[in-house]
Structure formats: structure tokens, C-alpha cells
Write a protein that holds these residues in place. Structure first.
Motif, PDB file in Angstrom:
ATOM      1  N   UNK A   1       0.882  -1.196  -0.042  1.00 40.48           N
ATOM      2  CA  UNK A   1      -0.072  -0.035  -0.041  1.00 40.48           C
ATOM      3  C   UNK A   1       0.875   1.178   0.118  1.00 40.48           C
ATOM      4  N   UNK A   2       1.576   1.588  -1.149  1.00 42.52           N
ATOM      5  CA  UNK A   2       2.223   2.765  -1.380  1.00 42.52           C
ATOM      6  C   UNK A   2       1.448   4.275  -1.052  1.00 42.52           C
ATOM      7  N   UNK A   3       0.020   3.933  -1.098  1.00 46.89           N
ATOM      8  CA  UNK A   3      -0.712   5.202  -0.953  1.00 46.89           C
ATOM      9  C   UNK A   3      -1.046   5.356   0.452  1.00 46.89           C
ATOM     10  N   UNK A   4      -0.378   4.656   1.372  1.00 51.94           N
ATOM     11  CA  UNK A   4      -0.845   4.742   2.892  1.00 51.94           C
ATOM     12  C   UNK A   4       0.452   5.261   3.583  1.00 51.94           C
ATOM     13  N   UNK A   5       0.477   5.876   4.551  1.00 50.18           N
ATOM     14  CA  UNK A   5       1.604   6.107   5.419  1.00 50.18           C
ATOM     15  C   UNK A   5       1.606   5.219   6.559  1.00 50.18           C
ATOM     16  N   UNK A   6       2.662   4.589   7.030  1.00 47.11           N
ATOM     17  CA  UNK A   6       2.736   3.793   8.136  1.00 47.11           C
ATOM     18  C   UNK A   6       3.648   4.369   9.157  1.00 47.11           C
ATOM     19  N   UNK A   7       3.070   3.940  10.498  1.00 48.37           N
ATOM     20  CA  UNK A   7       4.044   4.395  11.625  1.00 48.37           C
ATOM     21  C   UNK A   7       3.749   3.021  12.296  1.00 48.37           C
ATOM     22  N   UNK A   8       5.041   2.364  12.908  1.00 49.91           N
ATOM     23  CA  UNK A   8       4.876   1.275  13.858  1.00 49.91           C
ATOM     24  C   UNK A   8       5.653   1.422  15.004  1.00 49.91           C
ATOM     25  N   UNK A   9       5.050   0.914  16.109  1.00 50.23           N
ATOM     26  CA  UNK A   9       5.637   1.481  17.408  1.00 50.23           C
ATOM     27  C   UNK A   9       6.272   0.203  18.252  1.00 50.23           C
ATOM     28  N   UNK A  10       7.144   0.254  18.686  1.00 48.61           N
ATOM     29  CA  UNK A  10       7.825  -1.376  19.589  1.00 48.61           C
ATOM     30  C   UNK A  10       8.639  -0.845  20.664  1.00 48.61           C
ATOM     31  N   UNK A  11       8.302  -1.510  21.712  1.00 48.30           N
ATOM     32  CA  UNK A  11       8.874  -0.993  22.813  1.00 48.30           C
ATOM     33  C   UNK A  11      10.423  -1.899  23.213  1.00 48.30           C
ATOM     34  N   UNK A  12      10.426  -2.956  22.381  1.00 46.25           N
ATOM     35  CA  UNK A  12      11.698  -3.694  22.624  1.00 46.25           C
ATOM     36  C   UNK A  12      12.673  -3.259  21.744  1.00 46.25           C
ATOM     37  N   UNK A  13      13.868  -2.705  22.149  1.00 37.68           N
ATOM     38  CA  UNK A  13      15.052  -2.161  21.399  1.00 37.68           C
ATOM     39  C   UNK A  13      15.734  -3.247  20.598  1.00 37.68           C
ATOM     40  N   UNK A  14      15.845  -4.577  21.506  1.00 37.74           N
ATOM     41  CA  UNK A  14      16.430  -5.607  20.632  1.00 37.74           C
ATOM     42  C   UNK A  14      15.563  -6.064  19.556  1.00 37.74           C
ATOM     43  N   UNK A  15      14.254  -5.836  19.559  1.00 33.02           N
ATOM     44  CA  UNK A  15      13.338  -6.357  18.625  1.00 33.02           C
ATOM     45  C   UNK A  15      13.254  -5.614  17.328  1.00 33.02           C
ATOM     46  N   UNK A  16      13.008  -4.073  17.793  1.00 31.21           N
ATOM     47  CA  UNK A  16      12.715  -3.169  16.703  1.00 31.21           C
ATOM     48  C   UNK A  16      13.866  -2.998  15.707  1.00 31.21           C
ATOM     49  N   UNK A  17      15.174  -3.321  16.233  1.00 36.13           N
ATOM     50  CA  UNK A  17      16.183  -2.993  15.125  1.00 36.13           C
ATOM     51  C   UNK A  17      16.203  -4.107  14.005  1.00 36.13           C
TER      52      UNK A  17
ATOM     53  N   UNK B   1       7.099   5.564   2.840  1.00 44.09           N
ATOM     54  CA  UNK B   1       5.871   5.734   3.726  1.00 44.09           C
ATOM     55  C   UNK B   1       5.958   4.549   4.992  1.00 44.09           C
ATOM     56  N   UNK B   2       7.311   4.499   5.582  1.00 47.35           N
ATOM     57  CA  UNK B   2       7.199   4.010   6.976  1.00 47.35           C
ATOM     58  C   UNK B   2       7.985   4.894   7.982  1.00 47.35           C
ATOM     59  N   UNK B   3       7.655   5.080   8.949  1.00 44.65           N
ATOM     60  CA  UNK B   3       8.372   5.573  10.247  1.00 44.65           C
ATOM     61  C   UNK B   3       8.260   4.459  11.418  1.00 44.65           C
ATOM     62  N   UNK B   4       9.339   4.511  12.208  1.00 42.67           N
ATOM     63  CA  UNK B   4       9.427   3.565  13.378  1.00 42.67           C
ATOM     64  C   UNK B   4       9.692   4.271  14.774  1.00 42.67           C
ATOM     65  N   UNK B   5       8.870   3.764  15.567  1.00 42.09           N
ATOM     66  CA  UNK B   5       9.144   4.337  16.831  1.00 42.09           C
ATOM     67  C   UNK B   5       9.577   3.278  18.035  1.00 42.09           C
ATOM     68  N   UNK B   6      10.746   3.702  18.636  1.00 45.70           N
ATOM     69  CA  UNK B   6      11.033   2.800  19.690  1.00 45.70           C
ATOM     70  C   UNK B   6      10.627   3.182  21.241  1.00 45.70           C
TER      71      UNK B   6
END
Length: 213
Positions: free
Chosen positions: A60-76, A89-94
Motif C-alpha cells: 500500500x504505497x498510498x498509505x503512510x505507516x507508523x509502527x511502534x515497538x517497545x523492545x529495542x532488541x526487537x525493533x532493530x 511511507x514508513x516511520x518507526x518508533x522505539x
């Protein structure tokens, strides 16, 4: 199983500022400015290793996505997948998702995904479940009027709890699916957990809920 500690995680996340938002609260109310173009904004709570969010971004390039994950060892791992894909179209939050109203303003999101969230099975931990009423109040604030919550889980008890919680809060249930993969939904993007559980023949539950106008 907990992810192995990665001593290099901090440095790596700090280097990937094209995709990792180091001060997410600073973007409250202006998240669209962080993307190449303004389009519907979806949030995944609990990004895991990023298979879902990268799959959705590609589909879905027509959608902007944000994903949040608390575990630093996982989000990497999620960041590595995003860097390899290089989407715009992706941003990540730890960070912890316990107070999303500090990160998003009212009516800022179009959809929230809750994928294989921790079921917190003990009664004394009910308030930690992402479908507990205190979380639903947050979702109601940050979602647009016609915004949607999409829940997927392999945990039958959490699914049943969530259906009751949604109903008691007054949400409208647009879908209740008790066996997602027999539904053969071609638009479904699997998470790592989903792929693992499905390969073992476990049922995957999905529901779509929205707040009434």
C-alpha cells in the motif's frame, strides 16, 4: 522467547533517522510532514521484527505507516528490514505505547493495527491488555471519526475478551473472523508470529471495529 540483547542497538537506531523517530512526541499533530506526501495514516502497535509493516508498506504505497515497538532488541530487526526495502511511507518508533496521546493528536490516525499483542492472561494484569477500556479511550481520541481498529491474534481468550471490551465501549464490529486463513483474504499480510502459528495449523482470529459517528 525474549530477543537476545544487542549492545549495538542504540547506535544503530540513532543512525537511522530517515526511518526511526527519536523524539516522536515532537511530531504530535504534524506526522504527515514526516512523509514524502500526505495520505492516510496507519499505526501498528507492537511492530515486532517488522514483517507486517514492511509488507503493508510495499502493498500500500498510498498509505503512510507508523509502527511502534517497545523492545529495542526487537525493533532493530524491523529497522533493518525497512532500511533494506527503503520505502518512503514508513516511520518507526522505539517507545512504550502506554500513552499514545502524547505522540498523536486528536483525529490524526485513520487505522490502528493490534497484531498478536501480549494477552496478559492473569486477571490482575487486565489493564495492560491493549483492548482494555483505558487504551480504547486513547484510540478514540487519536483516530478519525471513521477510524478503524484491526485486531489479529492466535489467542482465543484475548480475542473473546476484546470482542466484549469493544462492545461494552460501544464500538461497531464490522468483521469477526474465527479462522482467518480459511478466509483466504489476498490482502492479508502476515506477521512473523502469524506465519509461525499458521504453519502449525493454529486458528488466527481477526476483527475490525470502529467507533460510532
Amino acid at each position: 522467547m525474549r530477543a537476545r540483547y544487542k549492545p549495538w542497538a542504540d547506535d544503530y537506531l540513532n543512525e537511522q533517522t530517515s526511518y526511526v523517530e527519536l523524539e516522536p512526541a515532537a511530531n504530535k499533530g504534524s506526522w504527515q510532514s514526516r512523509f514524502k506526501q500526505e495520505q492516510p495514516l496507519h499505526l501498528e502497535i507492537g511492530a515486532g521484527k517488522g514483517q507486517f509493516i514492511t509488507g503493508m508498506a510495499k502493498q500500500h504505497p498510498e498509505i503512510n505507516f507508523i509502527a511502534i515497538e517497545v523492545a529495542k532488541s526487537v525493533i532493530v530487526s524491523a529497522v533493518q528490514k525497512v532500511v533494506e526495502l527503503a520505502p518512503d511511507n514508513v516511520k518507526l518508533i522505539n517507545d512504550d505505547a502506554k500513552d499514545l496521546t502524547e505522540i498523536f493528536t486528536e483525529n490524526e490516525l485513520d487505522r490502528i493495527y493490534l497484531n498478536f499483542s501480549d494477552p496478559w492472561p492473569k486477571n490482575r494484569h487486565e489493564k495492560r491488555r491493549l483492548t482494555f477500556k483505558s487504551f480504547l479511550r486513547q484510540y478514540q481520541k487519536i483516530l478519525k471519526t471513521d477510524g478503524e481498529i484491526v485486531l489479529k491474534t492466535d489467542n482465543k481468550a484475548l480475542f473473546e475478551y476484546s470482542l466484549i471490551s469493544f462492545s461494552q465501549f460501544g464500538l461497531v464490529l464490522d468483521e469477526v473472523c474465527l479462522d482467518l486463513h480459511h478466509l483466504n483474504d489476498p490482502t492479508n499480510v502476515m506477521t512473523e508470529y502469524e506465519e509461525k502459528f499458521s504453519s502449525k495449523g493454529q486458528s488466527i482470529y481477526r476483527c475490525r471495529a470502529r467507533f460510532p459517528k
